[in-house]
Structure formats: structure tokens, C-alpha cells
Scaffold this motif. Structure first.
Motif, PDB file in Angstrom:
ATOM      1  N   LEU A  89     -12.192 -18.072 -46.254  1.00 36.43           N
ATOM      2  CA  LEU A  89     -12.296 -16.651 -45.904  1.00 36.43           C
ATOM      3  C   LEU A  89     -11.957 -15.791 -47.114  1.00 36.43           C
ATOM      4  N   SER A  90     -12.498 -14.599 -47.134  1.00 32.80           N
ATOM      5  CA  SER A  90     -12.112 -13.633 -48.168  1.00 32.80           C
ATOM      6  C   SER A  90     -10.793 -12.969 -47.769  1.00 32.80           C
ATOM      7  N   GLY A  91     -10.227 -12.223 -48.704  1.00 31.56           N
ATOM      8  CA  GLY A  91      -8.996 -11.503 -48.381  1.00 31.56           C
ATOM      9  C   GLY A  91      -9.198 -10.518 -47.252  1.00 31.56           C
ATOM     10  N   ARG A  92     -10.312  -9.797 -47.273  1.00 28.13           N
ATOM     11  CA  ARG A  92     -10.591  -8.818 -46.215  1.00 28.13           C
ATOM     12  C   ARG A  92     -10.794  -9.513 -44.875  1.00 28.13           C
ATOM     13  N   GLU A  93     -11.553 -10.609 -44.872  1.00 26.06           N
ATOM     14  CA  GLU A  93     -11.776 -11.355 -43.631  1.00 26.06           C
ATOM     15  C   GLU A  93     -10.464 -11.913 -43.070  1.00 26.06           C
ATOM     16  N   THR A  94      -9.587 -12.345 -43.955  1.00 31.40           N
ATOM     17  CA  THR A  94      -8.293 -12.881 -43.532  1.00 31.40           C
ATOM     18  C   THR A  94      -7.480 -11.816 -42.815  1.00 31.40           C
ATOM     19  N   LEU A  95      -7.399 -10.621 -43.399  1.00 34.67           N
ATOM     20  CA  LEU A  95      -6.616  -9.556 -42.782  1.00 34.67           C
ATOM     21  C   LEU A  95      -7.244  -9.099 -41.467  1.00 34.67           C
ATOM     22  N   ARG A  96      -8.553  -9.055 -41.416  1.00 40.04           N
ATOM     23  CA  ARG A  96      -9.205  -8.665 -40.159  1.00 40.04           C
ATOM     24  C   ARG A  96      -8.922  -9.690 -39.056  1.00 40.04           C
ATOM     25  N   HIS A  97      -8.912 -10.966 -39.434  1.00 43.97           N
ATOM     26  CA  HIS A  97      -8.602 -12.030 -38.468  1.00 43.97           C
ATOM     27  C   HIS A  97      -7.188 -11.831 -37.909  1.00 43.97           C
ATOM     28  N   PHE A  98      -6.215 -11.618 -38.779  1.00 43.10           N
ATOM     29  CA  PHE A  98      -4.839 -11.449 -38.314  1.00 43.10           C
ATOM     30  C   PHE A  98      -4.651 -10.130 -37.567  1.00 43.10           C
ATOM     31  N   ALA A  99      -5.417  -9.111 -37.940  1.00 46.60           N
ATOM     32  CA  ALA A  99      -5.339  -7.836 -37.214  1.00 46.60           C
ATOM     33  C   ALA A  99      -5.790  -8.021 -35.764  1.00 46.60           C
ATOM     34  N   LEU A 101      -5.679 -10.841 -34.066  1.00 47.16           N
ATOM     35  CA  LEU A 101      -4.660 -11.654 -33.382  1.00 47.16           C
ATOM     36  C   LEU A 101      -3.474 -10.797 -32.961  1.00 47.16           C
ATOM     37  N   LYS A 102      -3.123  -9.831 -33.804  1.00 48.10           N
ATOM     38  CA  LYS A 102      -1.930  -9.023 -33.540  1.00 48.10           C
ATOM     39  C   LYS A 102      -2.238  -7.784 -32.717  1.00 48.10           C
ATOM     40  N   GLY A 103      -3.502  -7.480 -32.544  1.00 47.31           N
ATOM     41  CA  GLY A 103      -3.861  -6.257 -31.826  1.00 47.31           C
ATOM     42  C   GLY A 103      -3.678  -5.019 -32.673  1.00 47.31           C
ATOM     43  N   ALA A 104      -3.720  -5.185 -34.007  1.00 48.74           N
ATOM     44  CA  ALA A 104      -3.568  -4.057 -34.921  1.00 48.74           C
ATOM     45  C   ALA A 104      -4.929  -3.463 -35.246  1.00 48.74           C
ATOM     46  N   SER A 105      -4.926  -2.258 -35.778  1.00 48.67           N
ATOM     47  CA  SER A 105      -6.165  -1.566 -36.110  1.00 48.67           C
ATOM     48  C   SER A 105      -6.859  -2.222 -37.295  1.00 48.67           C
ATOM     49  N   ILE A 106      -8.163  -2.493 -37.140  1.00 49.24           N
ATOM     50  CA  ILE A 106      -8.952  -3.045 -38.233  1.00 49.24           C
ATOM     51  C   ILE A 106      -9.021  -2.045 -39.384  1.00 49.24           C
ATOM     52  N   GLY A 107      -8.929  -0.757 -39.035  1.00 46.39           N
ATOM     53  CA  GLY A 107      -8.990   0.281 -40.058  1.00 46.39           C
ATOM     54  C   GLY A 107      -7.833   0.239 -41.036  1.00 46.39           C
TER      55      GLY A 107
END
Length: 308
Positions: A89-99, A101-107
């Protein structure tokens, strides 16, 4: 409400005890440095706060609730000592994946990538990242969802001096916003300016906790006053020695006196009122000095037990 309240917590793995009667608290918006040798109980303490372990004895509350409460976990951020991500995964894809999972804003993803200095590498695969870059990505995932409590286990591992400075500046900003932070580190220089209190663990027991000023008073370690450009340095050495202060010559026309608790200001007033040094340096006991003092005290106590 305190961010963390730990009362009489002990933790055992079978017959092996790794924490003994731990009492510790963390206020909202406070940064606590948690220090100790390998095996002291730091990571176990973090796992208890995260709800990954249940204490063998004692009570623990996080944000006013049980650590395993799903609402509590959504308000936590955690950076482990060794971060691992999907390499493809890219860095951006990684953060979106964890967002997700956590219910955080993709923005929030692009903003966090910018905060940790990874915008330029956001679309590169994580397998191409250096250790320091993976560490910064780990910090970004810990900050998803704007956590009220942030747990950082060796966050400066793999970071260069500039990135380390940026990390501490980020911690300062989080504290100003009211985020509570527990910071574990073996790299003590540079930490002390960014924590409110220090807690020192050894052999699973809390040896000391308090602000650096409180720990300095408790330890009784001297503040060293160094004066250079002294035409009458020999006379001052004799005078300080006669008054019971440890003093020594540190170079041509330069002297040093060790000021024990309560003597620093009177010695400075005396020195400046009766002499004209070209320069004065004041060296207070550092966090590293305090850590060494408490570790040696534990060692001395164990040696004494062995002789008795």
C-alpha cells in the motif's frame, strides 16, 4: 476528569510479576514521560491503558471508563515501538485504511501526511519507505481521529535530528489543544523540555514521579555554577570550600561550585555582588542525571538486600 487513573495495579504472567502496585495518573492536556530500562514495565503499562491486557490486581480508568470500552478506544492514539504496515500500500492508502477502521474522517489523511512531512511520498508504496519515514507514517496513523489520549512508545526511533525536533513541536501543539500524551523513550536528551512530569520505572516498580523540579529537589543533586574570567578564582575556591561547598578549578581563571538545593540563588548573588566574572554558566541536573540517580539507587538497594 483525569485522562488516566491507575490505582494499585499489578500485572503477572503466570508466576512472573512484571508490575508491582503501580499508582499513576495523567491529567488532561498533560505530557508524561515514562522512562525505565528494558523490561521495567513501560510497554505493559501502555497495553493496560490500551485495554489489551486486564490487570491482575488493582483498578484502572481511562477517560473515566474501562480501557476496553469501544468509545474509549476510539479516542486513543497509539504508536508502537516497531511499526508495521502493508508494504504494497502507499502511505495515503495506509492512512485511509486505518481511518476507515477507526471511523475517522478520510479528509484528515492529507493534512496528517503534511504534518509529518510525507506529502512528497504519499503515493509511494510503504515498502520503499525508510525506517524514519515508516515511523512518521506511524505517528500520522496514531493522530487519526484527533485522539484525546496519545501513547507514544519510542517515537523518535529512526528519526533524524530535524524530524525529532518536528515531533516534539507537534507534541507541544497537541498539549496546547488539550491532548494528553504518554511518551516512552530511551533517548533522554531533548525530551525534558517537552514533558510536564516524569515517571521512572525499574523492575516493575515506580521509583519516582513528578516534575523535573520536584525530582531535582528529591534527589538532591547539585546545580553546577561555572564562572570564567575570574581574576580572584583561587580566593573563591578557598572561600567556598571553607563554607562546605564542593568547588574546583576548571581552567585558567575558571572555577565551578556545586550548589545543593536552596543554595543556588544565594551563591549567585554572592558571586555577582562581590566579583566580576566574564561569563557564568548554570548546569541543572538533567533528566539523564536524574534517571541515573534513581537507577543507581535501585541497584544500591538490591545490593544491600543481598548482603543482609
Amino acid at each position: 476528569m483525569s485522562a488516566v487513573e491507575i490505582h494499585g495495579v499489578s500485572q503477572r504472567y503466570g508466576s512472573m510479576a512484571v508490575l508491582h502496585d503501580l499508582n499513576l495518573s495523567l491529567a488532561e492536556g498533560e505530557v508524561l514521560g515514562l522512562f525505565g530500562h528494558n523490561g521495567a514495565g513501560k510497554t505493559t503499562s501502555m497495553k493496560l491503558i490500551l485495554g489489551l491486557l486486564a490487570p491482575s490486581e488493582g483498578q484502572l480508568r481511562v477517560l473515566g471508563r474501562q480501557p476496553a470500552d469501544p468509545d474509549v478506544r476510539r479516542q486513543l492514539g497509539y504508536l508502537p515501538e516497531n511499526v508495521t504496515f502493508y508494504p504494497q500500500l502507499s502511505g495515503r492508502e495506509t492512512l485511509r485504511h486505518f481511518a476507515r477502521l477507526k471511523g475517522a474522517s478520510i479528509g484528515q489523511v492529507d493534512e496528517l501526511l503534511g504534518q509529518v512531512g510525507l506529502t512528497h511520498a504519499a503515493d509511494r508504496r510503504v515498502k520503499t519507505y525508510s525506517k524514519g519515514m515508516r515511523q512518521r507514517l506511524g505517528l500520522a496513523q496514531a493522530l487519526l481521529g484527533e485522539p484525546r489520549l496519545l501513547l507514544l512508545d519510542e517515537p523518535t526511533v529512526g528519526l533524524d535530528p530535524i524530524a525529532t525536533g518536528d515531533l516534539y513541536q507537534l507534541i507541544d501543539r497537541l498539549r496546547q489543544r488539550g491532548t494528553s500524551v504518554i511518551l516512552c523513550s530511551h533517548v533522554l536528551p531533548g525530551v525534558e523540555a517537552h514533558i510536564d512530569r516524569a515517571a521512572i520505572l525499574a523492575k516493575g516498580r515506580l521509583q519516582a514521579v513528578g516534575s523535573l523540579a520536584q525530582l531535582r529537589r528529591e534527589a538532591g543533586l547539585p546545580t553546577r555554577i561555572r564562572a570564567s574570567g575570574m581574576d580572584n578564582g583561587a580566593a573563591w575556591l578557598q572561600r567556598w570550600g571553607a563554607a562546605g561547598h564542593a568547588a574546583r578549578e576548571t581552567g585558567e581563571r575558571s572555577v565551578e561550585v556545586a550548589a545543593i538545593n536552596g543554595h543556588k540563588v544565594p551563591l549567585l548573588r554572592q558571586l555577582l555582588g562581590e566579583s566580576e566574572p566574564e561569563d557564568i554558566e548554570i548546569h541543572q541536573p538533567s533528566l539523564e542525571d536524574l534517571y541515573r540517580y534513581y537507577m543507581e539507587r535501585v541497584g544500591d538497594a538490591r545490593a544491600q538486600e543481598g548482603r543482609s
